[in-house]
Design an enzyme around this catalytic site. Structure first.
Site, short mmCIF file in Angstrom:
data_model
loop_
_atom_site.label_atom_id
_atom_site.label_comp_id
_atom_site.label_asym_id
_atom_site.label_seq_id
_atom_site.Cartn_x
_atom_site.Cartn_y
_atom_site.Cartn_z
N HIS A 14 0.81 -1.22 0.00
CA HIS A 14 0.00 0.00 0.00
C HIS A 14 0.84 1.27 0.00
O HIS A 14 0.42 2.29 -0.52
CB HIS A 14 -0.94 0.02 1.20
N GLY A 15 1.99 1.21 0.61
CA GLY A 15 2.80 2.41 0.60
C GLY A 15 4.12 2.21 1.29
O GLY A 15 4.29 1.34 2.14
#
Lengths: 483, 335
Positions: A326-327
């Protein structure tokens, strides 16, 4: 190009008209047109990054063909490795390089060494995590002999760049989507109506729910130190609806758009906030990513087949990797870790696969037990979302600590949290969202069925349109674009 | 396919009908509650008014009628500016004013701030206000006179028109959306529409609340640099064309021969190319001799507005510019 932008409102009808009225008798032309439209859609944001998609497509198309032509297992392995290297290499450079460098610098700094390695001044190409995983599934499936590679370069390139799901999924498997480019597409009334309704519902979730929650959530998370526990809880709950409206809204628009073009994409969200435990939540949230990790990471690691310890390790691995997907931030890693932690008790007790069906099927209301389970699952989810939303781990921890403090509420906080007269409508709107989705929880999307009575049905659709007109305008980016 | 498009068309027409009915319920003040309250106040309590000002927060917070009148000695002015109102809305408010103000024959001067049409994107605080424009009459106004594609305006401009035009938002929600605005209305009526708030507010920067003092301690140089001298960004936009075109038309209308329409260019804005608009009178405060207003940090209220002291300085400068205009006009008339 954003789905909720004016440009898209011009772009899509144009694509639809050309696609069905001009090119309807030529599959190849339809595919070529879809490819051009997809590149245009992506290039509208930044045309330079088209080169990444094209390069990735060339590499995986070639590797797929080479792999199928070879019986040499070693060569096939090398080809798969090359595909992984290229795709994950892009992802590593554009998404994770700076994270590793910064973390490394901080680590050295903490042990008293001053080595300043240069971070890169680059922007993250929109949707890179999505199309990378999509193309990876293609080469991995060929390697596993689950899929025959396509020889049609046009079909493959269109599969990779298919604009409805290019930048934020669903992450389609080649086994589902690719063959659809090879079948002559007929316009289907029911499918088109369904697609239109799903698009409408997606816009409602994005424009009305998510974009209305966004400014309040931003203000609460930015000024959390000045706020009392009640406002902090509200911030976490609103973020839960923001991210749900944002991401599932995008998926609805993507799936609906694809239906209008004659394609079937997989369901990406199956009413996750009605889940009775975390295991069920993860079978219903971002299904295309969860199943991707299940098939290409969890099962190869051994899944739940080994010892209990190995299985627990595997769960932590996929959730932490999923968080990292996701990041490039420690907050996402902790978010993944927390979700693994929440799922472990039900896994160990063997209840994680208890709820495979729809909650309270055939009933109007859930039982007290089910309602309690849904409530607890939602609270756990919100707790984890705090890490997802916070700027850093320390801030998330501080936010949670303050939730359990004893600061009393003051009216001034409403102003700090950016409340307006307008904000008070959010509550009823979220209730409307939940009620409509509850009614349709056994179907593919929230607006699938309203009533057989055309007046009630159309009245409801018009109400949605009126809300859209009311709320349209602030064009917040989709949260998942950053991934 | 045919039946699908047929159903879609029927549904679209039904929606359009509902939206049009709702837009008919719109108030005359373009849904601008602050303007509406001020207008009522002007109409009932300030009948001697001969000058009104329209504009955004730069007028709302910075045009002080009493200071302006002291400088001109021939005006009794009222501030009809409202925060976050851009050029197009001010045109509509002006038209609304000209149509509905009972004592219109007393009005001699209209000060109209030059300000662009804001983009929707990234301007959440203005979203509500920006949605006033979209009703059938304004749509015809804009498209009847100024097709944006012909004038070379950007797609965002077209979008602003199309998506705003059919709005009925102000039927349900007017601009009185923030508690602060309610306070604004209460305070601004004390000084003929001018809002004098200074010390008790905190300014926001990147959504973070900081005290005003703290903000200025760290941003003083940045402010001065931003708005003065070479670093000022030049932003002459095509987007302003319809606003000025429309103002030009209004000023030429026979019913308003007794009114002088004056375009005010605020010091924070760069020069505007107005050669085309020979009939428009410009009070240009963005020229060099007015830059001292921008180089004095104590004049600022926040990063984009002047405070009490700054408003006084601005209103005085505007008054002087106005006097110069009147003098020149008289000279020209005598010739």
């Amino acid at each position: 190009m954003l789905f909720n932008s004016f440009e898209y409102l011009l772009f899509f009808p144009l694509v639809f008209i050309v696609y069905w009225f001009v090119l309807n008798k030529h599959l190849k032309f339809q595919n070529a047109f879809l490819l051009l439209a997809s590149y245009f859609f992506y290039g509208w944001w930044d045309w330079r990054f088209l080169s990444l998609i094209i390069f990735s497509s060339i590499v995986d198309y070639t590797i797929g063909l080479q792999m199928s032509e070879s019986d040499n297992q070693r060569k096939r392995k090398l080809l798969l490795f090359a595909s992984l290297l290229v795709n994950l290499g892009f992802l590593g450079v554009f998404k994770y390089y700076n994270f590793f460098i910064d973390s490394f610098n901080t680590l050295l700094d903490n042990v008293g060494m001053q080595v300043n390695m240069m971070s890169l001044n680059i922007i993250l190409p929109v949707g890179i995590s999505f199309y990378t995983f999509q193309t990876l599934s293609y080469t991995i499936d060929i390697y596993r002999n689950k899929l025959q590679p396509t020889k049609d370069v046009l079909q493959f390139f269109t599969y990779v760049a298919f604009f409805p799901q290019l930048v934020a999924g669903p992450i389609e498997r080649a086994t589902n989507l690719l063959p659809q480019f090879n079948i002559s597409r007929q316009f289907n009334y029911d499918k088109a109506v369904d697609g239109t309704k799903q698009i409408l519902w997606g816009f409602f979730k994005k424009v009305v729910i998510a974009d209305s929650c966004a400014p309040i959530v931003n203000d609460i998370f930015t000024n959390y130190q000045e706020l009392s526990p009640i406002m902090l809880i509200l911030g976490a709950i609103l973020f839960a609806f923001q991210i749900y409206g944002d991401f599932s809204g995008y998926s609805d628009i993507a799936i609906g758009t694809s239906r209008l073009l004659g394609f079937n994409l997989m369901q990406n969200f199956a009413f996750p906030y009605f889940s009775r435990n975390m295991g069920e939540f993860w079978r219903r949230w971002h299904i295309s990513l969860s199943t991707w990790f299940r098939d290409y990471l969890y099962i190869p690691l051994g899944g739940s087949r080994g010892t209990q310890l190995q299985s627990v390790r595997n769960i932590f691995v996929i959730f932490i990797v999923s968080g990292f997907w996701h990041g490039a931030n420690w907050t996402f890693i902790v978010w993944g870790f927390l979700n693994a932690l929440f799922i472990i008790p039900s896994f160990l007790s063997g209840s994680n696969r208890n709820y495979l069906g729809v909650v309270a099927l055939g009933k109007v209301f859930p039982s007290i037990k089910e309602a309690f389970q849904i409530f607890i699952t939602f609270l756990l989810t919100c707790l984890a979302w705090i890490f997802f939303r916070a700027a850093n781990v320390w801030e998330a921890g501080d936010y949670i600590r303050r939730i359990f403090s004893f600061k009393s509420f003051a009216m001034e906080e409403l102003e700090i949290a950016g409340f307006s007269d307008f904000t008070w409508f959010l509550g009823p709107l979220i209730i409307l969202l939940q009620m409509t989705e509850w009614k349709n929880r056994s179907r593919q999307y929230g607006l699938a069925f309203i009533s057989k009575n055309i007046i009630i049905r159309w009245g409801f659709y018009i109400l949605i349109i009126l809300f859209l007109i009311q709320y349209w305008g602030s064009e917040q980016d989709f949260i998942y674009f950053q991934f | 396919m045919k039946s699908y498009l047929h159903s879609l068309l029927k549904f679209f027409l039904l929606c359009l009908g509902v939206v049009l009915i709702l837009s008919l319920l719109k108030s005359g003040a373009q849904g601008n509650k602050e303007y509406y309250v001020k207008f009522k106040d002007l109409q009932s309590n300030h009948k001697e008014t001969n000058t009104v000002s329209f504009g955004s927060s730069h007028i709302f917070r910075q045009f002080k009628p009493t200071t302006f009148d002291q400088t001109t000695k021939k005006t009794y002015s009222y501030n009809l500016g409202t925060p976050a109102a851009d050029g197009l809305q001010n045109i509509f408010l002006l038209e609304d004013f000209l149509d509905n103000y009972k004592n219109i024959e007393n009005i001699e001067y209209v000060l109209f701030e030059y300000i662009g049409i804001n983009k929707i994107k990234g301007q959440n605080h203005q979203t509500l206000r920006n949605s006033y424009y979209l009703n059938a009459s304004t749509l015809s106004l804009v498209f009847g006179n100024y097709p944006p594609w012909y004038k070379g305006a950007s797609l965002s401009f077209l979008k602003a028109y199309l998506l705003r035009k059919l709005s009925f938002k102000n039927v349900f929600f007017n601009t009185e959306t923030r508690r602060l605005n309610k306070l604004n209305i209460k305070y601004c009526l004390k000084e003929r529409g001018y809002l004098a708030l200074e010390t008790d507010l905190r300014v926001t920067k990147n959504s973070k609340l900081v005290s005003r003092k703290k903000y200025f301690d760290t941003h003083e140089e940045e402010l001065v640099k931003k708005f003065s001298g070479r670093d000022r960004k030049v932003s002459i936009k095509k987007k302003n064309i319809p606003v000025l075109d429309r103002l030009n038309k209004i000023s030429n209308h026979k019913d308003y021969n007794h009114i002088q329409f004056l375009v005010v260019i605020h010091p924070m804005y760069p020069m505007l190319k107005v050669d085309k608009y020979k009939n428009l009178n410009i009070l240009n405060l963005s020229k060099k001799d007015h830059q001292s207003i921008l180089t004095n940090p104590s004049y600022y209220f926040d990063k984009g507005h002047l405070g009490k002291k700054g408003a006084k300085a601005f209103s005085k400068a505007l008054g002087k510019s106005f006097n110069k205009f009147v003098k020149n006009k008289r000279k020209a008339k005598n010739k």
